[in-house]
Design a protein around this motif. Structure first.
Motif: not given
Length: 325
Positions: A300-312, A314-320
């Motif tokens: 579950i920690r691994q899934i949560l970590s991947k989800w957080v990285k994916r959300q991060t 997605m937030r940074q992609s518009p700025r790029i």
């Protein structure tokens, strides 16, 4: 049914802690609010991970999803009223609404007891019959066990609620508790209520002690199986997992038994301490279950970590994209 005609009150008033000074109402309401929001957030997070991740569709995680949903529902039923009582001085609740809350409070308490029994069964089969585990505890079997728990958990509280509704209520209407429960309501009846208390005690003990007896039996065999492991590291890891689960189980069952038995046998326990015990077994397990059962699990920690990285990302992609333009 005739006694019900003598009921003259239309509402009850939730008192909470009778010994609490008014200066601390704001602090207590904030604590309850934080407990509620943290409980809902933690259990909602796990349910979101469970729904969105195919890798969590396994028996143990299905049971945890059922427990998370039950915990979230229990907190939603129990806490908003006491929060409003201390925050806005709004402790009044309609007569039948109070009985409805009592029904749900005891329903989700019963449900949690049954889910913990299913969890004990899952661990028992996983450790004591490891080779046969995939064929015994299939997803289909786990879903059936959990659905059966959600359905049968309604029986015992309904019996207690129907018996309590037969009593007349014509005088005091102050519920010295943080929510409507069977002990507090029956103590306000204007008639002899020994029979109702006895029925409720028997029902409660059956609901509590039968699952508890099976859990103790399963963990006794689990510990015996672990002691036979030759690998000390595996033995310690299994013991660490079981010890945290046993702490939650003890926190859920022991205070409950003390409150029910002391109420029926009329042991001298201060009102504030009785309420504190009730809150201990009612609010703490739903609050820490996501941490104990979920966030300590590597998958579950691994899934949560991947989800957080994916959300991060997605937030940074518009700025790029903006920088590129």
């Amino acid at each position: 049914m005739l006694l019900k005609n003598f009921t003259t009150i239309s509402e009850f008033i939730i008192v909470g802690f009778p010994g609490l000074h008014q200066d601390y109402y704001g602090l207590v309401s904030v604590i309850f609010f934080l407990v509620y929001t943290t409980t809902v957030a933690g259990n909602t997070l796990y349910l979101a991970l469970f729904v969105s991740s195919e890798s969590l569709r396994k028996p143990m995680y299905i049971i945890l999803a059922s427990l998370a949903l039950s915990d979230m529902c229990f907190s939603t039923v129990a806490l908003p009223k006491i929060i409003s009582r201390y925050w806005f001085d709004a402790g009044a609740t309609l007569f039948h609404v109070c009985f409805f809350q009592m029904q749900l409070i005891h329903y989700f308490g019963t449900l949690n007891s049954l889910i913990m029994m299913i969890m004990g069964l899952d661990r028992y089969v996983a450790i004591c019959y490891a080779l046969r585990y995939p064929t015994i505890m299939t997803n289909h079997t786990t879903y059936i066990l959990n659905i059966s728990a959600w359905v049968t958990a309604m029986i015992a509280p309904s019996i207690a609620t129907l018996h309590t509704l037969q009593l007349p209520y014509c005088g005091p209407k102050l519920i010295v508790q943080c929510f409507c429960d069977h002990i507090s309501i029956t103590s306000l009846a204007c008639a002899e209520n020994t029979e109702q208390k006895l029925v409720a005690l028997c029902v409660a003990l059956i609901v509590l002690l039968l699952p508890l007896a099976f859990i103790i039996y399963s963990y006794f065999h689990i510990i015996a199986s672990v002691m036979r492991l030759s690998n000390s590291q595996s033995r310690w890891k299994t013991f660490a997992t079981c010890s945290t689960q046993l702490c939650i189980i003890a926190l859920f069952y022991v205070p409950r038994c003390v409150v029910y038995i002391s109420s029926f046998l009329r042991f001298q326990i201060s009102t504030d301490f009785r309420i504190l015990l009730t809150l201990l077994y009612s609010l703490i397990p739903p609050l820490i279950n996501p941490l104990i059962y979920c966030l300590r699990t590597k998958e579950i920690r691994q899934i949560l970590s991947k989800w957080v990285k994916r959300q991060t990302a997605m937030r940074q992609s518009p700025r790029i994209n903006v920088i590129t333009l």
